[in-house]
Design an enzyme around this catalytic site. Sequence first.
Site, PDB file in Angstrom:
ATOM      1  N   GLY A   1      29.747  43.525  43.214  1.00 16.08           N
ATOM      2  CA  GLY A   1      29.008  42.284  43.518  1.00 16.08           C
ATOM      3  C   GLY A   1      28.906  41.821  42.104  1.00 16.08           C
TER       4      GLY A   1
ATOM      5  N   PHE B   1      33.509  43.710  32.953  1.00 12.97           N
ATOM      6  CA  PHE B   1      34.499  43.265  32.108  1.00 12.97           C
ATOM      7  C   PHE B   1      35.563  44.508  32.199  1.00 12.97           C
ATOM      8  CE2 PHE B   1      33.124  39.373  29.834  1.00 12.97           C
ATOM      9  CZ  PHE B   1      33.054  38.642  31.172  1.00 12.97           C
TER      10      PHE B   1
ATOM     11  N   THR C   1      41.392  33.260  36.559  1.00 15.00           N
ATOM     12  CA  THR C   1      42.069  32.400  36.952  1.00 15.00           C
ATOM     13  C   THR C   1      43.196  32.128  35.948  1.00 15.00           C
ATOM     14  OG1 THR C   1      40.943  30.577  35.825  1.00 15.00           O
ATOM     15  CG2 THR C   1      40.253  31.175  38.143  1.00 15.00           C
TER      16      THR C   1
ATOM     17  N   GLU D   1      39.717  37.618  39.805  1.00 19.22           N
ATOM     18  CA  GLU D   1      39.920  38.644  38.448  1.00 19.22           C
ATOM     19  C   GLU D   1      40.383  37.857  37.180  1.00 19.22           C
ATOM     20  OE1 GLU D   1      38.526  40.638  39.544  1.00 19.22           O
ATOM     21  OE2 GLU D   1      39.544  41.881  41.260  1.00 19.22           O
TER      22      GLU D   1
END
Length: 385
Positions: free
Chosen positions: A131, A237, A366, A364
Amino acid sequence: MNPRDYLDLDSLLSADELAVRDRVRAFVDERIRPDIAGWYGAAHFPREIVKDLGALGLLGMHLTGYGCAGRSAVEYGLAAMELGAGDSGLRTFVSVQGSLAMKAIHAFGSEEQKQQWLPGMAAGELVGCFGLTEPGAGSDPARMTTTAVRDGDGWVIDGAKRWIGLASIADVAVIWAKAEDRVRGFLVPTSTPGFTATPITGKLGMRASIQCDIALDGVRVPADAVLPEVAGLKGPFTCLDEARYGIMWGAMGAARDSYEAALAYAQERRQFDRPIAGFQLTQQKLVDMVLEIQKGVLVALHTGRLKDAGTLSPEQISFGKLNNVREAIDICRQARTVMGGNGITLDHAPMRHANNLEAVRTYEGTDEVHTLIMGRAITGIPAFG
């Protein structure tokens, strides 16, 4: 000349790598291809294959210990490519489970957390979700509004997440929240009061997978729910980079499957008393597909070798994710045109793949985000706002 592997890229793979690839390809042929059109059309995720994926060693397959297979980055990539050839939605399950939820626990969890969750997740007996994205904070996770506030010997989490894969069937959610001015990860059993996951309906792509809205309303977790080994955006990340890596392979699987479907159709379909494969414009389309698929697989393979060597940078992952997904969408669309009107039905795979890849293109990172990541790397000047 092998139309599936024009440059003989298989010669660049080891016997172990080919064995992994062939094992997953056989699984896709046996367990996914016969039913995927029906699953997609009905917007149904086949929960029954989760344990099969675990038994095949595909869940967290690039992680070591705790029941995980400990395979190489290239082997994981090859598996992702074959799963993507089946359906990007089903490949996404493996990515969310292994590269996001399991990776977060494996990299940043305590030993107790790893022992509690990872063996069951590797076996497909437990499902996890990740999440991070919020309704108002997609490409800019630093702007998340979900909070975790200390309360006695625990934490209370409030907020909302959106586009969270697997959340409605998950046993545990990795929830990222702002806690004392830092982003922290929390392991939240989905049975916890105040946690609600609602599947998003009306999707035009990724229909054979699950994405949800999550509401977190006074969700109380103990102190040991925190992932202890990370604070800040480095945590999410790191996991996103794992998922992005798999995507560059999976997109080429969808592209290859669309090309092979178009080639078979062109060789069988006759117009003007000859197979349409004999027309120049059709051959140009097929050649363009082969060029980009073979280049994309080379990008993914080289990226995997760098990853296995420990020298891969996030900026290099952006190269593969941006290029391969963008090219794969074009290939799938072009493959559909070879089939004419027949190509818009679920009897043929290319349009399903193209619709799925529209979602893959967005999640993940654009195209725009990966373009700016590469632009910063090239120029040394950030242009993020």
